[in-house]
Design a protein around this motif. Structure first.
Motif, PDB file in Angstrom:
ATOM      1  N   PHE A  40       0.844  -1.206   0.000  1.00 21.69           N
ATOM      2  CA  PHE A  40       0.000   0.000   0.000  1.00 21.69           C
ATOM      3  C   PHE A  40       0.871   1.245   0.000  1.00 21.69           C
ATOM      4  O   PHE A  40       1.730   1.397   0.871  1.00 21.69           O
ATOM      5  CB  PHE A  40      -0.898   0.010   1.242  1.00 21.69           C
ATOM      6  N   SER A  41       0.634   2.136  -0.964  1.00 13.40           N
ATOM      7  CA  SER A  41       1.315   3.431  -0.992  1.00 13.40           C
ATOM      8  C   SER A  41       0.552   4.405  -0.092  1.00 13.40           C
ATOM      9  O   SER A  41      -0.520   4.093   0.425  1.00 13.40           O
ATOM     10  CB  SER A  41       1.337   3.965  -2.415  1.00 13.40           C
ATOM     11  N   ASP A  42       1.101   5.615   0.088  1.00 12.26           N
ATOM     12  CA  ASP A  42       0.409   6.628   0.889  1.00 12.26           C
ATOM     13  C   ASP A  42      -0.930   6.993   0.245  1.00 12.26           C
ATOM     14  O   ASP A  42      -1.923   7.210   0.933  1.00 12.26           O
ATOM     15  CB  ASP A  42       1.296   7.868   1.026  1.00 12.26           C
ATOM     16  N   LYS A  43      -0.936   7.027  -1.062  1.00 10.48           N
ATOM     17  CA  LYS A  43      -2.182   7.304  -1.790  1.00 10.48           C
ATOM     18  C   LYS A  43      -3.211   6.202  -1.513  1.00 10.48           C
ATOM     19  O   LYS A  43      -4.394   6.484  -1.305  1.00 10.48           O
ATOM     20  CB  LYS A  43      -1.901   7.407  -3.296  1.00 10.48           C
ATOM     21  N   ASP A  44      -2.722   4.957  -1.512  1.00 10.83           N
ATOM     22  CA  ASP A  44      -3.610   3.833  -1.208  1.00 10.83           C
ATOM     23  C   ASP A  44      -4.186   3.963   0.205  1.00 10.83           C
ATOM     24  O   ASP A  44      -5.354   3.660   0.443  1.00 10.83           O
ATOM     25  CB  ASP A  44      -2.863   2.505  -1.332  1.00 10.83           C
ATOM     26  N   LEU A  45      -3.346   4.430   1.127  1.00 13.26           N
ATOM     27  CA  LEU A  45      -3.803   4.611   2.506  1.00 13.26           C
ATOM     28  C   LEU A  45      -4.983   5.582   2.565  1.00 13.26           C
ATOM     29  O   LEU A  45      -5.893   5.414   3.361  1.00 13.26           O
ATOM     30  CB  LEU A  45      -2.668   5.145   3.393  1.00 13.26           C
ATOM     31  N   GLU A  46      -4.939   6.586   1.701  1.00  9.49           N
ATOM     32  CA  GLU A  46      -6.042   7.549   1.686  1.00  9.49           C
ATOM     33  C   GLU A  46      -7.344   6.882   1.233  1.00  9.49           C
ATOM     34  O   GLU A  46      -8.421   7.187   1.751  1.00  9.49           O
ATOM     35  CB  GLU A  46      -5.699   8.728   0.768  1.00  9.49           C
ATOM     36  N   TYR A  47      -7.200   5.949   0.279  1.00  3.66           N
ATOM     37  CA  TYR A  47      -8.379   5.183  -0.143  1.00  3.66           C
ATOM     38  C   TYR A  47      -8.894   4.322   1.013  1.00  3.66           C
ATOM     39  O   TYR A  47     -10.100   4.258   1.278  1.00  3.66           O
ATOM     40  CB  TYR A  47      -8.059   4.288  -1.347  1.00  3.66           C
ATOM     41  N   VAL A  48      -7.977   3.662   1.682  1.00  2.00           N
ATOM     42  CA  VAL A  48      -8.352   2.831   2.827  1.00  2.00           C
ATOM     43  C   VAL A  48      -9.080   3.688   3.862  1.00  2.00           C
ATOM     44  O   VAL A  48     -10.140   3.319   4.367  1.00  2.00           O
ATOM     45  CB  VAL A  48      -7.105   2.177   3.478  1.00  2.00           C
ATOM     46  N   GLU A  49      -8.505   4.848   4.108  1.00  2.00           N
ATOM     47  CA  GLU A  49      -9.079   5.798   5.062  1.00  2.00           C
ATOM     48  C   GLU A  49     -10.525   6.149   4.668  1.00  2.00           C
ATOM     49  O   GLU A  49     -11.432   6.144   5.506  1.00  2.00           O
ATOM     50  CB  GLU A  49      -8.219   7.067   5.051  1.00  2.00           C
ATOM     51  N   MET A  50     -10.700   6.436   3.399  1.00  2.00           N
ATOM     52  CA  MET A  50     -12.019   6.832   2.907  1.00  2.00           C
ATOM     53  C   MET A  50     -13.025   5.694   3.047  1.00  2.00           C
ATOM     54  O   MET A  50     -14.133   5.881   3.548  1.00  2.00           O
ATOM     55  CB  MET A  50     -11.927   7.273   1.445  1.00  2.00           C
ATOM     56  N   VAL A  51     -12.610   4.485   2.618  1.00  2.00           N
ATOM     57  CA  VAL A  51     -13.493   3.325   2.703  1.00  2.00           C
ATOM     58  C   VAL A  51     -13.903   3.072   4.151  1.00  2.00           C
ATOM     59  O   VAL A  51     -15.090   2.878   4.454  1.00  2.00           O
ATOM     60  CB  VAL A  51     -12.813   2.067   2.116  1.00  2.00           C
ATOM     61  N   LEU A  52     -12.929   3.123   5.066  1.00  2.00           N
ATOM     62  CA  LEU A  52     -13.227   2.861   6.472  1.00  2.00           C
ATOM     63  C   LEU A  52     -14.144   3.938   7.048  1.00  2.00           C
ATOM     64  O   LEU A  52     -15.057   3.642   7.827  1.00  2.00           O
ATOM     65  CB  LEU A  52     -11.939   2.755   7.277  1.00  2.00           C
ATOM     66  N   ALA A  53     -13.910   5.191   6.644  1.00  2.00           N
ATOM     67  CA  ALA A  53     -14.755   6.285   7.129  1.00  2.00           C
ATOM     68  C   ALA A  53     -16.201   6.086   6.670  1.00  2.00           C
ATOM     69  O   ALA A  53     -17.137   6.223   7.458  1.00  2.00           O
ATOM     70  CB  ALA A  53     -14.223   7.623   6.641  1.00  2.00           C
ATOM     71  N   LEU A  54     -16.364   5.714   5.407  1.00  3.73           N
ATOM     72  CA  LEU A  54     -17.714   5.504   4.877  1.00  3.73           C
ATOM     73  C   LEU A  54     -18.372   4.298   5.537  1.00  3.73           C
ATOM     74  O   LEU A  54     -19.545   4.344   5.912  1.00  3.73           O
ATOM     75  CB  LEU A  54     -17.670   5.326   3.356  1.00  3.73           C
ATOM     76  N   ARG A  55     -17.608   3.217   5.662  1.00  4.21           N
ATOM     77  CA  ARG A  55     -18.140   2.014   6.320  1.00  4.21           C
ATOM     78  C   ARG A  55     -18.564   2.355   7.745  1.00  4.21           C
ATOM     79  O   ARG A  55     -19.628   1.954   8.202  1.00  4.21           O
ATOM     80  CB  ARG A  55     -17.079   0.920   6.334  1.00  4.21           C
ATOM     81  N   HIS A  56     -17.710   3.123   8.391  1.00  2.00           N
ATOM     82  CA  HIS A  56     -17.963   3.532   9.763  1.00  2.00           C
ATOM     83  C   HIS A  56     -19.250   4.342   9.857  1.00  2.00           C
ATOM     84  O   HIS A  56     -19.935   4.315  10.877  1.00  2.00           O
ATOM     85  CB  HIS A  56     -16.775   4.347  10.254  1.00  2.00           C
ATOM     86  N   SER A  57     -19.533   5.049   8.804  1.00  2.00           N
ATOM     87  CA  SER A  57     -20.731   5.888   8.801  1.00  2.00           C
ATOM     88  C   SER A  57     -21.982   5.064   8.501  1.00  2.00           C
ATOM     89  O   SER A  57     -23.080   5.601   8.470  1.00  2.00           O
ATOM     90  CB  SER A  57     -20.592   7.010   7.790  1.00  2.00           C
ATOM     91  N   GLY A  58     -21.811   3.764   8.279  1.00  5.09           N
ATOM     92  CA  GLY A  58     -22.965   2.894   8.116  1.00  5.09           C
ATOM     93  C   GLY A  58     -23.294   2.501   6.684  1.00  5.09           C
ATOM     94  O   GLY A  58     -24.279   1.820   6.429  1.00  5.09           O
ATOM     95  N   MET A  59     -22.467   2.936   5.725  1.00  4.74           N
ATOM     96  CA  MET A  59     -22.713   2.610   4.316  1.00  4.74           C
ATOM     97  C   MET A  59     -22.428   1.130   4.058  1.00  4.74           C
ATOM     98  O   MET A  59     -21.487   0.576   4.641  1.00  4.74           O
ATOM     99  CB  MET A  59     -21.772   3.466   3.459  1.00  4.74           C
ATOM    100  N   SER A  60     -23.190   0.503   3.171  1.00  4.19           N
ATOM    101  CA  SER A  60     -22.943  -0.900   2.840  1.00  4.19           C
ATOM    102  C   SER A  60     -21.738  -1.000   1.912  1.00  4.19           C
ATOM    103  O   SER A  60     -21.396  -0.044   1.219  1.00  4.19           O
ATOM    104  CB  SER A  60     -24.158  -1.508   2.148  1.00  4.19           C
TER     105      SER A  60
END
Lengths: 136, 136
Positions: A40-60
Motif C-alpha cells: 500500500f502506498s500513501d495514496k492507497d492509505l487515503e483510499y483505505v481511510e475513505m473506505v473505512l470512514a464511509l463504512r464507519h458511517s454505516g454505508m454498505s
DNA sequence: TCCTTGACTGATAGTTACTATCATGCAGTA
DNA sequence: TACTGCATGATAGTAACTATCAGTCAAGGA
C-alpha cells in the motif's frame, strides 16, 4: 510502502477485513511485490481511510464500491457522489434517532426493575413490559 | 389464539423471523393444534413483545435467550436480569454516541462537497477526506 | 547447505440475524 | 375427487465479517 498488516495496525482493523475489502475491489490498483504481497502506498492509505470512514458511517460495502468507482471517474461524478453522501446522511440521521429510541426502551425497563427491587414487588416480568415495549 | 402469521401482522415482523426465533426457543411453551400449527396465546404475545423489544434495543439473540431463561426462574433471577439490562443500556448508550459520530462524519463530508461544487474546485476527492475521516 | 521461523497468500468454512424457497401435509370448499 | 390456502421443517442464500488452513517464499541460524 505498507503491508496489509501495517495498514491493519494503522487503522485498527483486522487484516482479514482488509483482505475482504481488497477482494471486493474497494481499494483500486494495489501493487504487489515479487512475493505477491500487497504493498500500500500513501495514496492507497487515503483510499483505505475513505473506505473505512464511509463504512464507519454505516454505508454498505456495495454502496461504497459504487462510490469508489465514481471517484475513479473524477470531477464529472461529483454531483452524483454528493447525492450518495446526502442519502447516506439521511440514513445516518435515522440511525441516530432509532438508537436513541432503543436506549430509552432499556432506560424505562431498567427503572422498572430498580423500582421493583426496591419495593420488593413480585412477578414484574409482565407488568414491566407494559410500559417499555412501545406497543401499548 | 393466534397463528404465526397473525403474530407477524400484529408486531410488523416477518413470519420467517418469528419461526427463526421460535426455533431458537425464544418463545417458551408455544402449543400446537392437531395440524401442528403453532398457536400463540395472549401470554405468548407478551413474550413475543418482550423479545422484540429487547431485540429492538440492540440485544443479541443469545443474550435474549439467556434473559428469557432467567425469566422462567421467577423472582430469584431479578437482580441478575437487572444487571443484564444495565449492561445492555450501557451498550445502547455507546451506540447512540457512535451513531452521532458517524452522522457527523457524513455531515462534514457533505459540506465539503457542497462547497466544492459551489466554487467549482477540482480534485476534491482527497482534500475533503482530510477533514472528515476522523484520523487526522 | 539444510532447516526452521515468520509473514503473507487464496481458498474455504464458520458466525449472526435474518430472508427466501422448497416439498410436504392437512383442512375446507367446488 | 380435485383444488386452494395456510401452515410446517429443512435447507439455502444474504451481508459483513472472522477465523483457520495449507501453501509459498525469504531471511537467519546450526
Amino acid at each position: 510502502m505498507y503491508t496489509i498488516n501495517d495498514v491493519a495496525q494503522i487503522f485498527s482493523v483486522s487484516p482479514y477485513t482488509l483482505r475482504f475489502y481488497a477482494k471486493k475491489e474497494l481499494f483500486p490498483n494495489i501493487v504487489r511485490d515479487k512475493q505477491n504481497t500487497r504493498l500500500f502506498s500513501d495514496k492507497d492509505l487515503e483510499y483505505v481511510e475513505m473506505v473505512l470512514a464511509l463504512r464507519h458511517s454505516g454505508m454498505s460495502l456495495s454502496s461504497i464500491k459504487n462510490y469508489i468507482d465514481l471517484c475513479a471517474l473524477g470531477d464529472q461524478s461529483i454531483t452524483e457522489r454528493l447525492h450518495i453522501i446526502q442519502n447516506e446522511l439521511n440514513n445516518a440521521e435515522e440511525k441516530v434517532q432509532e438508537s436513541i429510541r432503543q436506549r430509552n426502551i432499556l432506560k424505562t425497563k431498567l427503572s422498572y426493575y430498580e423500582k421493583a427491587i426496591k419495593i420488593g414487588e413480585k412477578n414484574i416480568i409482565w407488568s414491566e413490559l407494559k410500559h417499555s415495549n412501545g406497543h401499548n
